[in-house]
Design an enzyme around this catalytic site. Structure first.
Site, PDB file in Angstrom:
ATOM      1  CG  ASP A  51       7.794   6.717 -11.106  1.00 46.05           C
ATOM      2  OD1 ASP A  51       7.767   7.921 -10.789  1.00 46.05           O
ATOM      3  OD2 ASP A  51       8.401   5.854 -10.441  1.00 46.05           O
TER       4      ASP A  51
ATOM      5  CE  LYS B  96       6.817   2.802  -9.335  1.00 46.32           C
ATOM      6  NZ  LYS B  96       7.024   4.217  -8.945  1.00 46.32           N
TER       7      LYS B  96
ATOM      8  CG  ASN C 137       7.040   6.296  -1.990  1.00 41.64           C
ATOM      9  OD1 ASN C 137       5.827   6.412  -2.154  1.00 41.64           O
ATOM     10  ND2 ASN C 137       7.913   6.514  -2.963  1.00 41.64           N
TER      11      ASN C 137
ATOM     12  CG  ASP D 110       1.897   8.514  -8.851  1.00 40.26           C
ATOM     13  OD1 ASP D 110       2.085   9.089  -9.939  1.00 40.26           O
ATOM     14  OD2 ASP D 110       2.655   7.625  -8.424  1.00 40.26           O
ATOM     15  CG  HIS D 111       4.387  11.531  -8.316  1.00 35.99           C
ATOM     16  ND1 HIS D 111       5.297  11.464  -9.353  1.00 35.99           N
ATOM     17  CD2 HIS D 111       4.398  10.301  -7.741  1.00 35.99           C
ATOM     18  CE1 HIS D 111       5.836  10.262  -9.392  1.00 35.99           C
ATOM     19  NE2 HIS D 111       5.292   9.525  -8.436  1.00 35.99           N
TER      20      HIS D 111
ATOM     21  CG  HIS E 139       8.567  11.969  -8.102  1.00 30.38           C
ATOM     22  ND1 HIS E 139       8.035  11.501  -6.917  1.00 30.38           N
ATOM     23  CD2 HIS E 139       8.915  10.860  -8.803  1.00 30.38           C
ATOM     24  CE1 HIS E 139       8.041  10.177  -6.909  1.00 30.38           C
ATOM     25  NE2 HIS E 139       8.581   9.757  -8.035  1.00 30.38           N
TER      26      HIS E 139
ATOM     27  CB  THR F 140       4.713   6.144  -5.860  1.00 27.78           C
ATOM     28  OG1 THR F 140       5.616   6.567  -6.882  1.00 27.78           O
ATOM     29  CG2 THR F 140       3.775   5.078  -6.409  1.00 27.78           C
TER      30      THR F 140
ATOM     31  CG  ASP G 292       4.209   6.092 -10.619  1.00 26.10           C
ATOM     32  OD1 ASP G 292       4.737   7.175 -10.361  1.00 26.10           O
ATOM     33  OD2 ASP G 292       4.190   5.126  -9.827  1.00 26.10           O
TER      34      ASP G 292
END
Length: 552
Positions: free
Chosen positions: A298, A170, A104, A343-344, A492, A83, A44
């Site tokens: 993350d 998560k 999200n 994921d980013h 982000h 995410t 993440d």
């Protein structure tokens, strides 16, 4: 020449030919992997920038993976780089416009309900919403919002004996990777790893008992993390507010939410993953799938930014955690293939960016937060139901008008809202829903897409807003933090490269590694893995393509 000399020359020639054959080895056709276990690793907020910066320091699992097939300029190609959308692309091969996971959280104008005593229209991406008007305080986690199958879903459809295990820090990460029919979907809570309501019996005993006990103990004790020697040069204090500074790896009190940004979270995720591999005998019979999403990077990025002692410490610890995961898989003797991505990406904290020459770095102005947008619009547009614009306390790319606005006034309200955002100095672009419906699907080099194309990749006509609003570069989505334990300092979620670029890596035992700097997409990962395991997918069901990862 005597016989001894001739014999020595013969031995020399033989040895030279042998050495030459070794040198020529990589020119021979590399063998494709034949895995019994497909392992997908998502990190993440693991941008290509972070991967590149810390790559020389990796000595464990990330160093091993970086010796495989590396695409350092992979992309989460869409605009809403969060995410849930990012994880939805990895094992579906589909962009968020197709997966339906546009953010999200998103707003559903037809669904007012109460949350903590207040009316809300917000839906969480892995929530199973109840009847209209029901309480949203206790969310039921579900994969129902994901509109397409994952690779694991497709593998199970081909062979019902296939087992799929997905584990993350998560819930949304585990759900998006696991799909609709996983044997085990597991995520972290302060009480330990948990799963869907009613499926607690699927949690292996080692996790439910020992690992969760250790998780609770770790979370409930003060956290002291030692600064690695390699990170000493990155340890510099950065003042974010008068009360909050970052950059020097401060110790944490017990029961701190910032525990999630320490190496502990990822380490326990590995413990749970290896326990699940053993409990489910993954790879022993059918070809199975293990998805592991590491969340620590993350949280480190959000709390401390993408630079500094905290991120450096996190990266070296992540390297060791992934190494321990791979070592555990090695011990099973099962042939496996690994695909790793993110994921980013992420942006560093505003204050450090400004110190280091990013003159345009700024925090989002409060006038862009939904409560203040509404206050401004209500002064201009009288006699309308409130709120005019739906939304939470944070800025979101998708802007929704209240469904109760009379039909004869909607066009005027939409135009006024459009102009409010478009004229704001921190806004790069605003697109209407109609513009995005009419826009063609993006194509061509993903790193050269226009903002419209990036927004189109995120757009789902049933779920997206009436307007899509994109910030200018280096604008943090968060105002200055107030709470040292729970508020984020960095963000982000933008349409810009630092949030879109992520590494994509494939590795298996005996791989002939190479590096390809051409920009590719995370939606290419699922079709590549499908090709490796001989899984046929009908044309048109993937947005991505199978990457050529075996040298001829």
């Amino acid at each position: 020449m005597n016989s001894t000399s001739r014999s020595a020359i013969a031995r020399c020639l033989s040895a030279c030919l042998f050495v030459g054959s070794l040198a020529a080895g990589p020119l021979h056709a590399a063998e494709a992997p034949h895995p019994k276990l497909v392992v997908t690793i998502a990190v993440d907020q693991f941008s290509s920038d972070v991967f590149t910066e810390y790559r020389p320091l990796y000595q464990g699992g990330l160093k091993r993976l970086a010796g495989g097939v590396v695409f350092p300029r992979g992309h989460q190609s869409h605009a809403s780089t969060e995410t849930c959308p990012g994880h939805s692309t990895i094992l579906t091969g589909a962009r968020p416009g197709r997966t339906g996971i546009i953010a999200n959280d998103w707003q559903d104008p037809s669904l007012p309900r109460t949350e903590k005593g207040k009316e809300t229209f917000s839906l969480y991406c892995v929530e199973k919403p109840g009847p209209v008007g029901s309480s949203a305080d206790e969310k039921v986690i579900s994969p129902d919002s994901l509109l397409v199958p994952t690779l694991g879903d497709r593998m199970k459809a081909r062979d019902p004996a296939t087992q799929v295990v997905s584990i993350s820090g998560k819930d949304r990460s585990a759900v998006m990777l696991g799909g609709h029919n996983a044997n085990l979907t597991l995520w972290w809570t302060q009480a330990g790893f948990t799963t869907y309501a009613g499926k607690e019996s699927t949690i292996p005993k080692e996790i439910a008992d020992k690992i969760n006990t250790d998780v609770r103990k770790s979370y409930g004790q003060p956290t002291v993390t030692k600064l690695p020697a390699a990170c000493a040069s990155r340890s510099r204090s950065v003042k974010v507010t008068d009360d909050i500074s970052i950059g020097t790896l401060q110790n944490l009190p017990a029961n701190s939410k910032r525990w999630r940004a320490t190496p502990a979270m990822d380490s326990f995720t590995v413990d749970a993953a290896l326990a699940a591999v053993k409990s489910f005998n993954l790879g022993k019979n059918s070809t199975d799938l293990l998805a592991v999403s590491f969340s620590g990077t993350d949280y480190a990025g959000h709390y401390y930014g993408t630079e500094g002692a905290e991120m450096c410490t996190q990266q070296l610890a992540l390297d060791q955690s992934i190494g321990r995961l791979l070592a555990g898989l090695d011990k099973t003797g099962i042939p496996y293939v690994v695909a790793m991505t993110a994921d980013h990406g992420g942006i560093d904290t505003t204050e450090r960016n400004k110190q280091r020459g990013v003159t345009d770095a700024a925090r989002i102005e409060s006038s862009l937060l939904p409560v203040n947008v509404n206050a401004a619009l209500e002064k201009e547009l009288t006699g309308l139901p409130k709120p005019i614009v739906l939304g939470t306390k944070e800025f979101g790319n998708d802007v929704y008008l209240n469904a109760a606005i009379p039909a004869d006034r909607r066009e005027g309200v939409l135009r006024a809202t459009y102009l409010y955002y478009r004229n704001h100095p921190q806004i790069a672009a605003v697109f209407t829903k109609q513009e995005l419906i009419e826009a063609e699907q993006p194509s061509g080099p993903v790193d050269e897409w226009t903002l419209l194309q990036r927004a189109k990749a995120s757009f789902n006509p049933q779920r997206s807003g009436d307007l899509i609003v994109l910030l200018k570069p280096y604008i943090s989505l968060y105002p200055a933090p107030k709470n040292v334990d729970s508020d984020y300092t960095a963000s982000h979620g933008s349409a810009w490269g630092y949030d879109r670029r992520v590494p994509i890596v494939f590795w298996w035992k005996g791989v002939t590694g190479f590096e390809q700097p051409v920009a590719v997409e995370t939606v290419d990962l699922a079709p590549t893995l499908a090709k490796i395991i001989g899984l046929d997918v009908p044309a048109g069901e993937f947005d991505g393509r199978a990457l050529p990862i075996v040298l001829p």
